[in-house]
Design a protein around this motif. Structure first.
Motif, PDB file in Angstrom:
ATOM      1  N   PRO A  77       0.794  -1.323  -0.049  1.00  0.00           N
ATOM      2  CA  PRO A  77      -0.017   0.022   0.172  1.00  0.00           C
ATOM      3  C   PRO A  77       0.776   1.153  -0.209  1.00  0.00           C
ATOM      4  CG  PRO A  77      -0.204  -1.232   2.239  1.00  0.00           C
ATOM      5  CD  PRO A  77       0.319  -2.001   1.149  1.00  0.00           C
ATOM      6  N   HIS A  78       2.057   1.180   0.486  1.00  0.00           N
ATOM      7  CA  HIS A  78       2.975   2.440   0.722  1.00  0.00           C
ATOM      8  C   HIS A  78       3.891   2.731  -0.779  1.00  0.00           C
ATOM      9  CE1 HIS A  78       1.360   2.810   4.682  1.00  0.00           C
ATOM     10  NE2 HIS A  78       1.919   1.819   4.843  1.00  0.00           N
ATOM     11  N   ALA A  79       3.884   1.597  -1.665  1.00  0.00           N
ATOM     12  CA  ALA A  79       4.614   1.646  -2.972  1.00  0.00           C
ATOM     13  C   ALA A  79       3.686   2.554  -3.929  1.00  0.00           C
ATOM     14  CB  ALA A  79       5.030   0.188  -3.364  1.00  0.00           C
ATOM     15  N   TYR A  80       4.450   3.340  -4.811  1.00  0.00           N
ATOM     16  CA  TYR A  80       4.119   4.099  -6.002  1.00  0.00           C
ATOM     17  C   TYR A  80       4.103   3.533  -7.110  1.00  0.00           C
ATOM     18  CZ  TYR A  80       3.817   8.012  -2.532  1.00  0.00           C
ATOM     19  OH  TYR A  80       3.841   8.828  -1.180  1.00  0.00           O
ATOM     20  N   ILE A  81       3.168   3.414  -7.967  1.00  0.00           N
ATOM     21  CA  ILE A  81       3.288   2.521  -9.072  1.00  0.00           C
ATOM     22  C   ILE A  81       3.608   3.678 -10.377  1.00  0.00           C
ATOM     23  CG2 ILE A  81       1.993   0.975 -10.802  1.00  0.00           C
ATOM     24  CD1 ILE A  81       0.955  -0.191  -8.262  1.00  0.00           C
ATOM     25  N   LEU A  82       4.504   3.375 -11.002  1.00  0.00           N
ATOM     26  CA  LEU A  82       4.737   4.310 -12.198  1.00  0.00           C
ATOM     27  C   LEU A  82       4.643   3.614 -13.440  1.00  0.00           C
ATOM     28  CD1 LEU A  82       5.560   7.250 -13.346  1.00  0.00           C
ATOM     29  CD2 LEU A  82       8.031   6.633 -12.733  1.00  0.00           C
ATOM     30  N   ILE A  83       3.757   3.767 -14.251  1.00  0.00           N
ATOM     31  CA  ILE A  83       3.578   2.885 -15.677  1.00  0.00           C
ATOM     32  C   ILE A  83       4.695   3.722 -16.731  1.00  0.00           C
ATOM     33  CG2 ILE A  83       2.138   2.527 -17.575  1.00  0.00           C
ATOM     34  CD1 ILE A  83       0.976   1.235 -14.869  1.00  0.00           C
ATOM     35  N   LEU A  84       5.316   2.623 -17.277  1.00  0.00           N
ATOM     36  CA  LEU A  84       6.307   2.721 -18.331  1.00  0.00           C
ATOM     37  C   LEU A  84       5.957   2.129 -19.571  1.00  0.00           C
ATOM     38  CD1 LEU A  84       8.536   4.668 -19.115  1.00  0.00           C
ATOM     39  CD2 LEU A  84       9.837   3.122 -17.844  1.00  0.00           C
ATOM     40  N   THR A  85       5.174   2.422 -20.728  1.00  0.00           N
ATOM     41  CA  THR A  85       4.770   1.537 -21.552  1.00  0.00           C
ATOM     42  C   THR A  85       4.943   2.324 -22.959  1.00  0.00           C
ATOM     43  OG1 THR A  85       2.582   0.139 -22.253  1.00  0.00           O
ATOM     44  CG2 THR A  85       2.280   2.491 -21.044  1.00  0.00           C
ATOM     45  N   VAL A  86       4.503   1.618 -23.976  1.00  0.00           N
ATOM     46  CA  VAL A  86       4.202   2.080 -25.401  1.00  0.00           C
ATOM     47  C   VAL A  86       2.709   2.415 -25.684  1.00  0.00           C
ATOM     48  CG1 VAL A  86       6.179   0.828 -26.402  1.00  0.00           C
ATOM     49  CG2 VAL A  86       3.680  -0.185 -26.350  1.00  0.00           C
ATOM     50  N   TYR A  87       1.990   2.088 -24.643  1.00  0.00           N
ATOM     51  CA  TYR A  87       0.387   2.257 -24.858  1.00  0.00           C
ATOM     52  C   TYR A  87       0.055   3.754 -24.623  1.00  0.00           C
ATOM     53  CZ  TYR A  87      -0.177  -2.552 -25.823  1.00  0.00           C
ATOM     54  OH  TYR A  87      -0.356  -3.853 -26.478  1.00  0.00           O
ATOM     55  N   GLU A  88      -0.847   4.461 -25.528  1.00  0.00           N
ATOM     56  CA  GLU A  88      -1.094   5.677 -25.347  1.00  0.00           C
ATOM     57  C   GLU A  88      -2.718   5.866 -25.563  1.00  0.00           C
ATOM     58  OE1 GLU A  88       0.916   8.730 -27.346  1.00  0.00           O
ATOM     59  OE2 GLU A  88       2.742   7.125 -27.682  1.00  0.00           O
ATOM     60  N   SER A  89      -3.261   4.644 -25.649  1.00  0.00           N
ATOM     61  CA  SER A  89      -4.887   4.960 -25.593  1.00  0.00           C
ATOM     62  C   SER A  89      -5.503   5.470 -24.439  1.00  0.00           C
ATOM     63  CB  SER A  89      -5.560   3.471 -26.020  1.00  0.00           C
ATOM     64  OG  SER A  89      -5.867   3.016 -25.036  1.00  0.00           O
ATOM     65  N   GLU A  90      -6.343   6.388 -24.658  1.00  0.00           N
ATOM     66  CA  GLU A  90      -7.167   7.082 -23.526  1.00  0.00           C
ATOM     67  C   GLU A  90      -7.698   5.997 -22.524  1.00  0.00           C
ATOM     68  OE1 GLU A  90     -10.979   9.667 -23.088  1.00  0.00           O
ATOM     69  OE2 GLU A  90      -9.628  10.537 -24.220  1.00  0.00           O
ATOM     70  N   LYS A  91      -8.267   4.829 -22.992  1.00  0.00           N
ATOM     71  CA  LYS A  91      -8.862   3.793 -22.113  1.00  0.00           C
ATOM     72  C   LYS A  91      -7.782   3.350 -21.128  1.00  0.00           C
ATOM     73  CE  LYS A  91     -11.597  -0.088 -21.699  1.00  0.00           C
ATOM     74  NZ  LYS A  91     -11.148  -0.702 -20.537  1.00  0.00           N
ATOM     75  N   THR A  92      -6.639   2.937 -21.688  1.00  0.00           N
ATOM     76  CA  THR A  92      -5.454   2.498 -21.015  1.00  0.00           C
ATOM     77  C   THR A  92      -5.004   3.389 -20.183  1.00  0.00           C
ATOM     78  OG1 THR A  92      -5.027   1.263 -22.995  1.00  0.00           O
ATOM     79  CG2 THR A  92      -3.340   1.054 -21.183  1.00  0.00           C
ATOM     80  N   ILE A  93      -4.810   4.462 -20.217  1.00  0.00           N
ATOM     81  CA  ILE A  93      -4.426   5.710 -19.270  1.00  0.00           C
ATOM     82  C   ILE A  93      -5.289   5.778 -18.211  1.00  0.00           C
ATOM     83  CG2 ILE A  93      -3.930   8.103 -19.142  1.00  0.00           C
ATOM     84  CD1 ILE A  93      -3.202   8.058 -22.220  1.00  0.00           C
ATOM     85  N   PHE A  94      -6.616   5.961 -18.532  1.00  0.00           N
ATOM     86  CA  PHE A  94      -7.589   6.191 -17.434  1.00  0.00           C
ATOM     87  C   PHE A  94      -7.630   5.108 -16.545  1.00  0.00           C
ATOM     88  CE2 PHE A  94      -8.595  10.129 -19.817  1.00  0.00           C
ATOM     89  CZ  PHE A  94      -8.741  10.945 -18.811  1.00  0.00           C
ATOM     90  N   ASP A  95      -7.755   3.902 -17.287  1.00  0.00           N
ATOM     91  CA  ASP A  95      -7.885   2.666 -16.415  1.00  0.00           C
ATOM     92  C   ASP A  95      -6.571   2.564 -15.411  1.00  0.00           C
ATOM     93  OD1 ASP A  95     -10.199   1.866 -17.842  1.00  0.00           O
ATOM     94  OD2 ASP A  95      -9.309   0.319 -19.087  1.00  0.00           O
TER      95      ASP A  95
END
Length: 208
Positions: A77-95
């Motif tokens: 619960p105290h870890a921060y998650i930073l996404i690093l991906t090739v995906y730029e679709s709005e749905k993926t970002i908001f999900d």
């Protein structure tokens, strides 16, 4: 000076994974505790790693990154998650953001920005690639009275970006027939008969 920021990397591409580990490990104030090829591998021992920040890819074998976020948040619960991906679709970002990711970077981000973003997210910030931030802002500027559903809006935006129906299907993880059905509904709702007219009408009415 406090202790180093502890980082875990979850990325299935070995070359990219090792590249990130090298880049971050050479930066002062950062320690890569461990790296994994999938969430399913990480789940066994990540609790012992006690990471401050988890660098997470989205397309992973087995449990994908979007599905992994709430599981990781529950375990750490105290870890921060930073996404690093090739995906730029709005749905993926908001999900990803809705599931608990604290930042979202695309893989063409400059190495120095990736390192900087790890510290930013650890300090409570929400780092995003410029194009991702622009997309998030744009979504809030849309006409809230749009006749189009969220999915129809996503599809029309991708078409406006010049993507083919098959590319849209791939990016949104849906089949081609579903895309065709949504496009038919878009045309009906906007009272148009072509892609060009649909894009023109949508832009004039701030629907995309």
């Amino acid at each position: 000076m406090g202790r180093d920021i502890r980082i875990v990397i979850i990325e299935d591409d070995e070359i990219i994974r090792e590249g990130y580990a090298l880049l971050i490990g050479q930066s002062e104030g950062y320690t890569v505790v461990r790296s994994y090829a999938s969430f399913d591998d990480a789940v066994k021992t990540i609790g012992d790693d006690s990471p401050d920040v988890i660098l997470l890819d989205i397309e992973l074998p087995g449990t994908n990154g979007i599905q992994a976020i709430p599981k990781l948040k529950k375990m750490l619960p105290h870890a921060y998650i930073l996404i690093l991906t090739v995906y730029e679709s709005e749905k993926t970002i908001f999900d990803a953001l809705a599931n608990g990711a604290s930042g979202y970077l695309t893989k063409n981000t400059a190495p120095s920005k990736i390192v900087e973003s790890i510290r930013e997210v650890k300090d409570g910030g929400g780092p995003m690639s410029v194009n991702i931030a622009r997309m998030v802002i744009k979504s809030f500027q849309r006409n809230q009275e749009s006749p189009l559903s969220k999915r129809e809006t996503q599809i029309l935006e991708q078409i406006a970006d010049g993507k083919s129906r098959s590319q849209v299907a791939k990016d949104l993880f849906i089949d081609l027939e579903t895309v065709r059905s949504h496009i038919k509904n878009i045309y009906l709702k906007l009272d148009v008969n072509s892609r060009a007219d649909a894009i023109k009408t949508a832009k004039e009415n701030k629907l995309i």
